[in-house]
Design a protein around this motif. Structure first.
Motif, PDB file in Angstrom:
ATOM      1  N   SER A 266       1.267 -13.329  -5.449  1.00 10.14           N
ATOM      2  CA  SER A 266       0.383 -12.333  -6.065  1.00 10.14           C
ATOM      3  C   SER A 266      -1.047 -12.859  -6.194  1.00 10.14           C
ATOM      4  N   SER A 267      -1.209 -14.178  -6.297  1.00 11.55           N
ATOM      5  CA  SER A 267      -2.557 -14.730  -6.405  1.00 11.55           C
ATOM      6  C   SER A 267      -3.390 -14.454  -5.157  1.00 11.55           C
ATOM      7  N   GLU A 268      -2.723 -14.250  -4.019  1.00 17.11           N
ATOM      8  CA  GLU A 268      -3.430 -13.998  -2.763  1.00 17.11           C
ATOM      9  C   GLU A 268      -3.542 -12.526  -2.419  1.00 17.11           C
ATOM     10  N   VAL A 269      -2.517 -11.735  -2.759  1.00 16.92           N
ATOM     11  CA  VAL A 269      -2.481 -10.340  -2.288  1.00 16.92           C
ATOM     12  C   VAL A 269      -2.347  -9.317  -3.415  1.00 16.92           C
ATOM     13  N   GLY A 270      -2.382  -9.760  -4.655  1.00 21.28           N
ATOM     14  CA  GLY A 270      -2.295  -8.810  -5.759  1.00 21.28           C
ATOM     15  C   GLY A 270      -0.870  -8.512  -6.180  1.00 21.28           C
ATOM     16  N   HIS A 271      -0.738  -7.746  -7.261  1.00 23.48           N
ATOM     17  CA  HIS A 271       0.565  -7.415  -7.839  1.00 23.48           C
ATOM     18  C   HIS A 271       0.515  -5.973  -8.338  1.00 23.48           C
TER      19      HIS A 271
END
Length: 624
Positions: A366-371
């Motif tokens: 999620s740190s790279e592509v969101g949540h």
């Protein structure tokens, strides 16, 4: 007082012995039950095998996925649509210049209508279909007349909304979902370029079935990856194990070709922070890379002298990573680093500007592509505090898909567009790399409990409008395309033959005009685009010739005059005017000229006009 039992509740009914027996069997032997048209059923061959009956047939045993309705779902993908797409310029943004499309309608019918215009032209398909949650999902399910069913669902004709029930209690929990997704994937594959790919968001419930379907439709050899997306970053205190991820299943039309053109993802801040510039190098930030390699190679075992005079040989069991001439070339360029004191073992200087990108992994944190929380906040940032859509995907997630699957200038399709994240992701990615990717977003106008946005399709359109405005405000130097053309699914502009057997004469009179009376020239032109295989964003021009509107599409590839009346006196001037314009346009290929059949005063007028056009090289003359 004796209480009267009401025969309206489930509690007041007698016990369902069949259901009780099936429940017991399911507990003992889960593999014994199968789905059927009428709900759960016993697989007799499995039962025989369980009790040791050697007569159980193995004739139908084969590797693959089968379910009730699969044959019909396969046939459904081959059934042509009787619909069309009607333009809606008033709901669009930058109608005259945009190359993006937002299509409101049942995606099964829309995919059929796009087959001719977009076959093998889509580089990337991303879809986020409804997950199989045990709740209803709304899609037209009348296989005999899906257009009529769609018009009823959307209230355009009488009949009311139809809901395709998909509850666990129906006994068709997986079957209904498979019948919904299968024909859509079959049609979608035809639209992909040979080096294109499809990414499908899915959860645990159907990921196994989806893999089997895709193996059949795309070929097992064209499987690319199943990526796990971390949709949550905080733990939940429920369930045996917390649900923290979903999947993106990826297949190529030809995985080998996709591998050759697939994109690399941009390095993260974590990966680039090791690049520094402590010595004010004019080439920017850099990092030292040890100049050693494993193994023994005689031509890479030379002695190196540092600027301070220190001498180094490769460490035991290793050799230098370069042959001596290559090392000397880099040394001359100032690309060798010997540590702060100038006496350490040699390192190659690698600049951040040379870091082209990274091969993506199957784990997408999620740190790279969101949540999901980020996705909901994105919706709120556009629409305010309203909670308008339950299951959006973060824009960064789709941008990751775009990074991997596309390059500037390529076409993306999302036929479960939802709130329109794909459009915002395309706008955002184009603004980052100054690209000109374009998209087709398709969304069913499923009802929402919201007065401002009564359907999901209305929400999709408004998000695209606001997202485009937001991108331009945040990136004032970006001059790319943030518009979109809106089209809506409808029945064909051409009147269907529907004879009244009690009054055949009236039927023949009514069908003298082939086109429906409430349709505009623009409606008819759009249907011509689809029938002739033209892009729905193709450039169009209009000019008056002898007082009649004549349209030139695609630089003269299609010329259409849809005037309602063409007399014998009109023919000469109209024909010569069209010929002169056609010669001025000088299209690369053969031109097609189309007229309204009922417009001609008689067959003589029609024949004369065709003759004038054919004499001047316009051989394809058609009438509607």
């Amino acid at each position: 007082m004796i209480e009267k039992l009401e025969a309206t509740s489930a509690e007041a009914q007698s016990a369902d012995l069949v259901a009780d027996n099936i429940a017991k069997l399911k507990t003992l032997f889960p593999g014994l039950l199968t789905e059927s048209a009428n709900g759960a059923a016993i697989n007799v061959d499995v039962l025989k095998a369980l009790v040791g009956d050697r007569t159980a047939s193995d004739l139908d045993e084969k590797y693959g996925l089968n379910w009730h309705g699969k044959r019909r779902a396969r046939q459904l993908a081959l059934t042509p649509s009787t619909g069309t797409l009607r333009p809606s310029p008033e709901e669009s943004v930058d109608w005259d210049t945009t190359q993006n499309l937002m299509i409101e309608g049942d995606n099964l019918e829309v995919l059929k209508l796009l087959q001719k215009s977009y076959a093998s032209k889509v580089k990337l398909i991303y879809i986020d279909p409804p997950y199989n949650t045990g709740k209803d999902f709304v899609y037209p399910d009348n296989f005999q007349d899906n257009i009529k069913n769609y018009l009823e669902l959307t209230g355009q004709i009488e009949g009311g909304a139809k809901i395709s029930s998909n509850t666990e209690a129906s006994g068709r929990f997986h079957t209904d979902w498979l019948n919904m997704i299968y024909p859509r994937l079959k049609l979608a594959r035809n639209l992909l370029q040979d080096d294109g790919a499809i990414f499908i968001s899915i959860d645990d419930c159907e990921v196994a079935n989806l893999r089997k379907i895709c193996d059949e439709i795309f070929g097992e050899e064209n499987f690319i990856a199943t990526c796990a997306w971390q949709k949550r970053y905080s733990r939940e205190n429920r369930g045996a194990i917390g649900d923290a991820h979903e999947y993106l299943v990826a297949y190529g039309k030809n995985a080998e070709l996709f591998q050759q053109v697939r994109g690399l993802i941009a390095p993260t801040e974590e990966q680039t922070k090791v690049y520094r510039n402590t010595n004010n190098d004019p080439n920017g930030r850099w990092r030292p890379i040890p100049m050693t390699a494993q193994g023994y190679r005689p031509n890479q075992m030379y002695e190196i002298t540092t600027p301070t005079g220190a001498k180094h040989l490769p460490p035991e069991g290793r050799c230098w990573g370069l042959v001596e001439p290559e090392y000397l070339r880099l040394l001359e360029q100032g690309r060798i680093y010997f540590g702060r004191d100038g006496s350490s073992q040699p390192n190659i200087i690698r600049y951040l500007s040379e870091l082209e990108g990274l091969v993506p992994w199957t784990w997408w944190p999620s740190s790279e592509v969101g949540h999901t929380d980020e996705a909901r906040k994105e919706i709120q940032s556009i629409f305010g505090s309203q909670s308008l859509f339950d299951t959006p995907k973060p824009t960064r997630l789709l941008q990751r898909v775009l990074e991997i699957g596309t390059k500037p200038g390529e076409l993306i399709l999302d036929f479960f567009a939802g709130s329109g994240t794909i459009g915002q992701a395309v706008f955002a990615q184009n603004s980052l790399d100054q690209g000109n990717r374009r998209f087709i977003a398709v969304q069913l106008p499923e009802a929402l409990e919201n007065k401002e946005f009564p359907t999901i399709a209305e929400l999709t359109k408004e998000r695209l409008r606001r997202a485009g405005t937001k991108i331009r405000a945040e990136n004032p130097m970006f001059s790319g395309d943030t518009g979109f053309r809106v089209f809506k699914l409808s029945n064909s502009n051409i009147r269907a033959w529907n004879p009244a057997h009690d009054d055949l004469a009236k039927t023949l009179f009514d069908h003298e005009e082939h086109l429906l009376p409430d349709r505009t020239e623009e409606d008819i032109l759009s249907e011509l685009f689809l029938k002739l295989g033209l892009d729905l964003c193709v450039a169009a021009q209009t000019r008056l010739i002898t007082g009649k509107r004549v349209h030139s599409i695609g630089g003269g590839v299609l010329i259409a005059c849809l005037a309602e009346k063409i007399t014998r006196e009109d023919v000469e001037a109209l024909g010569q005017g069209i010929v002169a314009w056609h010669q001025q346009l000088a299209p690369a290929g053969d031109a097609t000229c189309v007229f309204r059949d009922s417009a001609f005063a008689d067959d003589v007028a029609k024949s004369n006009l065709a003759a004038i056009l054919e004499q001047h090289g316009i051989a394809k003359v058609r009438s509607l």
